[in-house]
Design a protein around this motif. Structure first.
Motif, short mmCIF file in Angstrom:
data_model
loop_
_atom_site.label_atom_id
_atom_site.label_comp_id
_atom_site.label_asym_id
_atom_site.label_seq_id
_atom_site.Cartn_x
_atom_site.Cartn_y
_atom_site.Cartn_z
N PRO A 1 -10.84 2.39 -0.42
CA PRO A 1 -10.51 1.78 -1.72
C PRO A 1 -9.15 2.18 -2.27
CG PRO A 1 -12.76 2.59 -1.74
CD PRO A 1 -12.16 3.03 -0.43
N SER A 2 -8.84 3.45 -2.31
CA SER A 2 -7.57 3.90 -2.86
C SER A 2 -7.24 5.26 -2.26
CB SER A 2 -7.65 4.01 -4.38
OG SER A 2 -6.45 4.48 -4.90
N HIS A 18 0.86 -1.18 0.00
CA HIS A 18 0.00 0.00 0.00
C HIS A 18 0.91 1.24 0.00
CE1 HIS A 18 -2.97 2.91 1.29
NE2 HIS A 18 -3.90 2.02 0.98
N SER A 25 -5.85 8.96 -1.90
CA SER A 25 -5.63 10.02 -2.88
C SER A 25 -4.14 10.33 -2.97
CB SER A 25 -6.39 11.28 -2.46
OG SER A 25 -5.84 11.80 -1.26
N THR A 26 -3.77 10.93 -4.06
CA THR A 26 -2.38 11.38 -4.23
C THR A 26 -2.04 12.38 -3.13
OG1 THR A 26 -2.61 11.07 -6.60
CG2 THR A 26 -0.79 12.46 -5.87
#
Length: 130
Positions: A76-77, A3, A79-80
């Motif tokens: 889920p993902s 991750h 952020s940058t």
């Protein structure tokens, strides 16, 4: 693949490990007699309390860094922005450690701490406002 938040978290663990090593070295003359000056004095005596205080600092505000990262890792993902803020936090921690250990400039240390403070607040904003 790891991750993206694992590496900044691992970097902070590495920083804490380095501080433990530095503290051991700074205490070696007093504890084991290794590295004492000819007069028996500890050449690290002045720096040892600053290293110790900085190591303690690694277990205060960073708690909120880890909590935010762990929550973000469940999403889920990330952020940058979240990943960037995590790295800003780490850079700020390294700089804060250097300032606290190598100088007595409390104003500058406070300014550097603000970087860490704002980065963690930003991480929590990423948690709350995805």
């Amino acid at each position: 693949m790891h991750h993206p938040l694992i590496l900044p978290m691992a970097a902070h663990v590495a920083l804490a490990a380095l501080l433990y090593l530095l503290l051991t070295i700074a205490r070696a003359p007093a504890v084991w007699g290794i590295g004492r000056r000819a007069d028996g004095a500890n050449p690290w005596a002045e720096m040892e309390p600053r290293i110790s205080a900085n190591l303690s600092n690694q277990f205060e505000w960073p708690l909120f860094f880890y909590a935010a990262c762990l929550v973000l890792m469940q999403m889920p993902s990330p952020s940058t922005a979240a990943v960037a803020l995590a790295w800003v936090f780490i850079a700020g921690r390294v700089l804060h450690s250097a300032v606290q250990i190598l100088t007595r400039n409390i104003r500058f240390r406070g300014l550097v701490f603000t970087i860490n403070f704002l980065a963690v607040l930003g991480l929590w904003a990423c948690v709350v406002l995805p």
